[in-house]
Design a protein around this motif. Structure first.
Motif, PDB file in Angstrom:
ATOM      1  N   ILE A 283       0.832  -1.208   0.000  1.00 28.91           N
ATOM      2  CA  ILE A 283       0.000   0.000   0.000  1.00 28.91           C
ATOM      3  C   ILE A 283       0.865   1.255   0.000  1.00 28.91           C
ATOM      4  CG2 ILE A 283      -0.294   0.176   2.502  1.00 28.91           C
ATOM      5  CD1 ILE A 283      -3.024   0.788  -0.137  1.00 28.91           C
ATOM      6  N   HIS A 284       2.055   1.204   0.596  1.00 29.76           N
ATOM      7  CA  HIS A 284       2.995   2.323   0.485  1.00 29.76           C
ATOM      8  C   HIS A 284       3.342   2.559  -0.985  1.00 29.76           C
ATOM      9  CE1 HIS A 284       3.835   1.599   4.831  1.00 29.76           C
ATOM     10  NE2 HIS A 284       4.097   2.902   4.835  1.00 29.76           N
ATOM     11  N   CYS A 287       0.299   3.862  -2.941  1.00 33.57           N
ATOM     12  CA  CYS A 287      -0.028   5.263  -2.639  1.00 33.57           C
ATOM     13  C   CYS A 287       0.953   6.208  -3.307  1.00 33.57           C
ATOM     14  CB  CYS A 287      -0.043   5.479  -1.126  1.00 33.57           C
ATOM     15  SG  CYS A 287      -1.539   4.850  -0.329  1.00 33.57           S
ATOM     16  N   ILE A 295      -4.940   0.962  -5.378  1.00 36.45           N
ATOM     17  CA  ILE A 295      -5.185   1.294  -3.967  1.00 36.45           C
ATOM     18  C   ILE A 295      -6.495   0.681  -3.491  1.00 36.45           C
ATOM     19  CG2 ILE A 295      -5.675   3.195  -2.371  1.00 36.45           C
ATOM     20  CD1 ILE A 295      -3.737   4.908  -4.052  1.00 36.45           C
ATOM     21  N   LEU A 299      -7.006  -2.112  -0.521  1.00 39.45           N
ATOM     22  CA  LEU A 299      -7.908  -1.831   0.600  1.00 39.45           C
ATOM     23  C   LEU A 299      -8.990  -2.907   0.718  1.00 39.45           C
ATOM     24  CD1 LEU A 299      -8.378   2.038   0.269  1.00 39.45           C
ATOM     25  CD2 LEU A 299      -6.962   0.802   1.925  1.00 39.45           C
ATOM     26  N   VAL A 305      -3.446   1.039   6.252  1.00 37.55           N
ATOM     27  CA  VAL A 305      -2.944   2.349   5.831  1.00 37.55           C
ATOM     28  C   VAL A 305      -2.231   3.083   6.963  1.00 37.55           C
ATOM     29  CG1 VAL A 305      -4.711   2.618   4.051  1.00 37.55           C
ATOM     30  CG2 VAL A 305      -5.139   3.487   6.361  1.00 37.55           C
ATOM     31  N   SER A 314       4.173   6.982   6.479  1.00 42.92           N
ATOM     32  CA  SER A 314       2.888   6.301   6.369  1.00 42.92           C
ATOM     33  C   SER A 314       2.477   6.231   4.900  1.00 42.92           C
ATOM     34  CB  SER A 314       1.822   7.066   7.153  1.00 42.92           C
ATOM     35  OG  SER A 314       1.614   8.348   6.563  1.00 42.92           O
ATOM     36  N   PRO A 315       1.501   5.395   4.548  1.00 42.90           N
ATOM     37  CA  PRO A 315       0.996   5.403   3.163  1.00 42.90           C
ATOM     38  C   PRO A 315       0.492   6.767   2.727  1.00 42.90           C
ATOM     39  CG  PRO A 315       0.326   3.383   4.259  1.00 42.90           C
ATOM     40  CD  PRO A 315       0.972   4.240   5.318  1.00 42.90           C
ATOM     41  N   TYR A 319       1.584   9.074  -0.449  1.00 37.63           N
ATOM     42  CA  TYR A 319       0.618   9.627  -1.402  1.00 37.63           C
ATOM     43  C   TYR A 319       0.854  11.122  -1.603  1.00 37.63           C
ATOM     44  CZ  TYR A 319      -3.875  10.459  -3.699  1.00 37.63           C
ATOM     45  OH  TYR A 319      -4.845  10.814  -4.609  1.00 37.63           O
ATOM     46  N   LEU A 335      -8.392   8.052   1.699  1.00 37.86           N
ATOM     47  CA  LEU A 335      -7.237   7.621   2.489  1.00 37.86           C
ATOM     48  C   LEU A 335      -7.219   8.308   3.858  1.00 37.86           C
ATOM     49  CD1 LEU A 335      -4.531   7.600  -0.325  1.00 37.86           C
ATOM     50  CD2 LEU A 335      -5.451   5.603   0.879  1.00 37.86           C
ATOM     51  N   SER A 339      -7.039   6.915   7.920  1.00 34.01           N
ATOM     52  CA  SER A 339      -5.751   7.126   8.581  1.00 34.01           C
ATOM     53  C   SER A 339      -5.929   7.695   9.981  1.00 34.01           C
ATOM     54  CB  SER A 339      -4.885   8.085   7.740  1.00 34.01           C
ATOM     55  OG  SER A 339      -4.683   7.558   6.456  1.00 34.01           O
ATOM     56  N   ASN A 387     -11.061  -0.140   9.024  1.00 35.08           N
ATOM     57  CA  ASN A 387      -9.783  -0.827   8.860  1.00 35.08           C
ATOM     58  C   ASN A 387      -9.892  -2.320   9.121  1.00 35.08           C
ATOM     59  OD1 ASN A 387      -8.359   1.487   8.138  1.00 35.08           O
ATOM     60  ND2 ASN A 387      -7.923   2.039  10.258  1.00 35.08           N
TER      61      ASN A 387
END
Length: 420
Positions: A283-284, A287, A295, A299, A305, A314-315, A319, A335, A339, A387
């Motif tokens: 996901i990093h 993003c 993405i 998810l 995330v 962080s992701p 982004y 996103l 987060s 999440n």
């Protein structure tokens, strides 16, 4: 219509090759060459009485229809079995093997007979349901000849795990992936090829196929037992992270094909939150690439995330590195919606490069304030639900929760509302 591509087809020129004087040796080489190319097994058997089966023949470099040796012409050396395999002459190949040809004899590049066959494999379309015209039938026949030769080699002891003697240390499976020889994968696996063999870069065939976004090959490798979570020892990358990285740089149909490759890995158990040596996850990578389809897919399979890299990224930080990503406010809002805590800086307190652009001054200030504002207990609970259940199970959750409550958890809010 498909086409035939010969990869790495540069002919081997013997070191110090000189013009070959016409004489008995030259005539013998010509006749053996022609007998192999015409699959005249009776002539091959006779000629092998005078020419050791594993000794190279000297012929004109780049000769096509003419097999004559001429004075003052550049020559090349090629071993008889290599010639038969390269040109897919099944009967000649079988005859040579039956008369003691060694399939493991190598040329000066460190290639065995099997390696050479894979390098010269005919590539045709894999989308044909059946040959539709004469040219397609011819091309299909050529590929069938190659498959026949491969089976003959395997039946006569060719080492299906012999590595190329160069810096790559590719196994036959790696070569098959690299040069697009799709039909050979299952044959090699059936004959004992190590499906999770690693090359000099610690990559398995599945890593290579995923990096190339070759779904057909990935499917075959997985069906043959490839480990979808095998890690590249030097980087910690998995096949999933490689596929995400490659697909994130694509668009249009290529992006759609990449998404299918990623989904294939996830369906077969790829760990979506696996971290590499730097702590980055798929996901990093997604993003940073900013491709919404990738993405969303990650998810759907419960990508986290809120995981941080070793550098504290962080992701959402990844982004915000690129201005083109930030302009997609709908995806940014989605996103941000997941987060918590919102981490805008890395371990050194540095903000992402994208939001440092002058055009995003107001957004930057708003995001900084948002990251410093503690969430309410209700908002924290909503984020935890999103999440935990993600996109994949939100339909199931909708059947369990009252409609109003479900909409409060999953209802989309635009960026302006989120950043008040």
């Amino acid at each position: 219509m498909g086409n035939i591509t010969k990869r790495g087809s540069r002919e081997l020129v013997a070191d110090g090759a000189k013009p070959l004087e016409e004489g008995p040796a030259a005539a013998l080489h010509i006749r053996l060459y022609e007998a192999i190319m015409w699959e005249d097994c009776a002539a091959i058997r006779v000629l092998l009485r005078s020419h050791p089966v594993n000794r190279p023949m000297t012929i004109l470099a780049n000769s096509d229809s003419s097999y004559r040796l001429l004075l003052n012409q550049q020559t090349q050396s090629i071993i008889p079995i290599h010639l038969a395999a390269k040109h897919r002459k099944a009967q000649s190949l079988l005859c040579l093997l039956e008369h003691g040809a060694d399939p493991e004899v190598r040329d000066t590049r460190g290639l065995t007979t099997l390696h050479l066959m894979l390098l010269h494999w005919p590539i045709i379309s894999t989308t044909w349901t059946k040959p539709g015209n004469r040219i397609r039938r011819i091309l299909t026949d050529i590929q069938n000849d190659a498959i026949t030769c491969l089976r003959i080699l395997c039946e006569h002891g060719a080492q299906v795990n012999a590595r190329v003697d160069n810096s790559n240390k590719h196994s036959p499976l790696h070569l098959a992936i690299t040069y697009g020889t799709y039909p050979v994968l299952s044959i090699l696996a059936q004959n004992g090829a190590h499906i999770n063999a690693v090359n000099e870069s610690s990559m398995t065939p599945l890593h290579t196929a995923a990096d190339m976004l070759n779904k057909e090959m990935m499917e075959t490798l997985i069906a043959c037992g490839a480990d979808v979570n095998r890690v590249i020892s030097s980087t910690g990358n998995t096949a999933l992270k490689l596929a995400v990285s490659t697909a994130s740089s694509k668009a249009g149909r290529t992006l759609a094909a990449g998404v299918n490759c990623i989904r294939l890995l996830l369906i077969h158990g790829a760990q979506v939150n696996a971290q590499d040596h730097e702590g980055q996850t798929a996901i990093h990578e997604a993003c940073f690439g900013g491709r919404e389809a990738i993405i969303n897919l990650l998810l759907e399979f419960e990508a986290n995330v809120n995981l941080l890299t070793r550098n504290g990224e962080s992701p959402i930080y990844m982004y915000l590195q690129r201005g083109s990503n930030i302009r997609d406010t709908e995806l940014l809002a989605r996103l941000l919606h997941r987060s918590y805590p919102l981490r805008l800086t890395d371990n050194h307190g540095i903000l992402p490069a994208g939001i440092m652009l002058p055009e995003f001054y107001l957004l930057r200030e708003t995001l900084i304030k948002l990251s410093q504002r503690p969430l309410s207990l209700q908002d924290i609970c909503k984020r935890n639900l999103r999440n935990i259940y993600g996109e994949k199970y939100k339909g199931h959750l909708k059947r369990l929760l009252p409609v109003k409550m479900w909409h409060s958890v999953y209802g989309f809010h635009d960026l302006a509302y989120l950043l008040k």
